[in-house]
Design a protein around this motif. Structure first.
Motif, short mmCIF file in Angstrom:
data_model
loop_
_atom_site.label_atom_id
_atom_site.label_comp_id
_atom_site.label_asym_id
_atom_site.label_seq_id
_atom_site.Cartn_x
_atom_site.Cartn_y
_atom_site.Cartn_z
N ASP A 5 0.82 -1.21 0.00
CA ASP A 5 0.00 0.00 0.00
C ASP A 5 0.85 1.26 0.00
OD1 ASP A 5 1.00 0.32 2.58
OD2 ASP A 5 -0.84 -0.27 3.57
N ILE A 6 0.19 2.35 -0.33
CA ILE A 6 0.72 3.70 -0.12
C ILE A 6 -0.41 4.45 0.57
CG2 ILE A 6 1.38 5.87 -1.21
CD1 ILE A 6 2.97 4.35 -3.21
N LEU A 44 14.96 15.06 -13.87
CA LEU A 44 15.47 14.23 -12.78
C LEU A 44 14.39 14.19 -11.69
CD1 LEU A 44 17.73 12.60 -11.47
CD2 LEU A 44 18.63 14.74 -10.56
N ILE A 45 13.64 13.09 -11.65
CA ILE A 45 12.48 13.00 -10.77
C ILE A 45 12.87 12.49 -9.39
CG2 ILE A 45 10.29 11.79 -10.46
CD1 ILE A 45 9.84 11.99 -13.39
N LYS A 46 12.31 13.16 -8.39
CA LYS A 46 12.49 12.76 -6.99
C LYS A 46 11.15 12.23 -6.49
CE LYS A 46 16.19 15.94 -6.38
NZ LYS A 46 17.38 15.73 -5.73
N TRP A 47 11.15 11.65 -5.31
CA TRP A 47 9.95 10.97 -4.81
C TRP A 47 8.73 11.88 -4.74
CZ3 TRP A 47 7.09 11.96 -0.42
CH2 TRP A 47 7.63 12.87 0.49
N TYR A 48 8.92 13.13 -4.39
CA TYR A 48 7.78 14.02 -4.20
C TYR A 48 7.18 14.52 -5.51
CZ TYR A 48 11.51 17.48 -4.78
OH TYR A 48 12.57 18.21 -5.25
N HIS A 49 7.86 14.34 -6.62
CA HIS A 49 7.31 14.76 -7.91
C HIS A 49 6.07 13.93 -8.28
CE1 HIS A 49 11.45 16.53 -8.63
NE2 HIS A 49 10.61 17.54 -8.63
N TYR A 50 6.00 12.69 -7.79
CA TYR A 50 4.82 11.88 -8.05
C TYR A 50 3.60 12.47 -7.36
CZ TYR A 50 8.22 8.68 -9.95
OH TYR A 50 9.23 8.13 -10.70
N PHE A 51 3.80 13.02 -6.15
CA PHE A 51 2.70 13.71 -5.49
C PHE A 51 2.29 14.93 -6.31
CE2 PHE A 51 0.68 16.79 -2.82
CZ PHE A 51 -0.20 16.03 -2.06
N THR A 79 4.08 0.35 2.00
CA THR A 79 4.86 -0.89 1.96
C THR A 79 5.16 -1.32 0.53
OG1 THR A 79 2.83 -2.21 2.02
CG2 THR A 79 3.87 -1.70 4.13
N LEU A 80 4.78 -0.51 -0.44
CA LEU A 80 5.04 -0.82 -1.84
C LEU A 80 6.46 -0.40 -2.17
CD1 LEU A 80 3.69 -1.92 -4.38
CD2 LEU A 80 2.88 0.37 -4.87
N PRO A 81 7.34 -1.34 -2.44
CA PRO A 81 8.75 -0.98 -2.66
C PRO A 81 8.97 -0.20 -3.96
CG PRO A 81 8.43 -3.36 -2.92
CD PRO A 81 7.12 -2.78 -2.52
N ALA A 82 9.71 0.88 -3.86
CA ALA A 82 10.05 1.69 -5.04
C ALA A 82 10.97 0.90 -5.96
CB ALA A 82 10.72 2.98 -4.60
N GLY A 83 10.75 1.05 -7.25
CA GLY A 83 11.62 0.43 -8.23
C GLY A 83 11.49 -1.08 -8.34
N SER A 84 10.40 -1.64 -7.85
CA SER A 84 10.24 -3.10 -7.86
C SER A 84 9.41 -3.60 -9.03
CB SER A 84 9.59 -3.56 -6.55
OG SER A 84 8.28 -3.01 -6.46
N GLY A 85 8.94 -2.69 -9.88
CA GLY A 85 8.10 -3.09 -11.00
C GLY A 85 6.65 -3.29 -10.61
N LEU A 86 6.26 -2.82 -9.43
CA LEU A 86 4.88 -2.98 -8.96
C LEU A 86 4.07 -1.69 -9.07
CD1 LEU A 86 5.58 -5.15 -5.79
CD2 LEU A 86 4.70 -5.91 -8.00
N SER A 88 4.80 1.48 -8.14
CA SER A 88 4.78 2.34 -6.96
C SER A 88 4.58 3.79 -7.34
CB SER A 88 6.05 2.17 -6.14
OG SER A 88 7.20 2.44 -6.92
N SER A 89 5.15 4.22 -8.47
CA SER A 89 4.97 5.61 -8.89
C SER A 89 3.52 5.88 -9.25
CB SER A 89 5.89 5.94 -10.06
OG SER A 89 5.69 5.04 -11.13
N SER A 90 2.88 4.97 -9.94
CA SER A 90 1.46 5.13 -10.27
C SER A 90 0.60 5.15 -9.02
CB SER A 90 0.98 3.99 -11.18
OG SER A 90 1.67 4.02 -12.40
N ALA A 91 0.91 4.28 -8.08
CA ALA A 91 0.16 4.25 -6.82
C ALA A 91 0.30 5.57 -6.08
CB ALA A 91 0.64 3.09 -5.95
N MET A 92 1.49 6.15 -6.12
CA MET A 92 1.73 7.44 -5.46
C MET A 92 0.91 8.55 -6.12
SD MET A 92 3.78 8.88 -3.11
CE MET A 92 4.72 10.35 -2.77
N VAL A 93 0.85 8.56 -7.45
CA VAL A 93 0.08 9.58 -8.17
C VAL A 93 -1.41 9.43 -7.86
CG1 VAL A 93 -0.61 10.44 -10.44
CG2 VAL A 93 1.78 9.85 -10.00
N VAL A 94 -1.92 8.21 -7.86
CA VAL A 94 -3.34 7.99 -7.58
C VAL A 94 -3.67 8.39 -6.14
CG1 VAL A 94 -5.12 6.20 -7.31
CG2 VAL A 94 -3.65 6.20 -9.33
#
Length: 124
Positions: A5-6, A44-51, A79-86, A88-94
């Motif tokens: 989850d995120i 150069l994207i950082k974690w908060y850019h997805y928000f 608990t969704l690991p970044a860069g794992s192919g699951l 995570s970036s899409s989940a963060m945006v949603v």
């Protein structure tokens, strides 16, 4: 099935000078205050850019003319690991999009009422 989850805890901030303050419970992602969220997302994207992608989508498509989004304080956990192919970036945006919509409309029901009204109006 995956149980990842995120989660975002969002509150409307009284500090209007800083539109967005983001805190991630994972210490590898530093806290950030975003003073100009309207600026373009850099290459150069950082974690908060997805928000910010979610914030921008709401700001550009669902905020009534003459209004603006409230200043937000957001805590992100997951608990969704970044860069794992699951995705995570899409989940963060949603998660960000839903969080910003709810903070603006104060209810997801109000938002959905507006969307159905516009959909019905566009069909007339």
């Amino acid at each position: 099935a995956l149980y990842q989850d995120i989660v975002m805890s969002v509150s409307i901030s009284r500090d209007s000078l800083i539109p967005i303050r983001l805190i991630n419970t994972d210490s590898q992602y530093p806290e950030v205050s975003i003073e100009t969220p309207e600026e373009a997302i850099p290459k150069l994207i950082k974690w908060y850019h997805y928000f910010l992608c979610g914030w921008k989508g709401v700001n550009e498509n669902y905020v009534e003319s003459g209004h603006k989004l409230p200043s937000l304080e957001v805590t992100v956990d997951g608990t969704l690991p970044a860069g794992s192919g699951l995705s995570s970036s899409s989940a963060m945006v949603v998660a960000a999009t839903l969080s910003v919509l709810i903070s603006y409309y104060q209810s997801l029901c109000k938002f959905l009422e507006n969307i159905s009204f516009f959909w019905i109006f566009s069909k007339i």
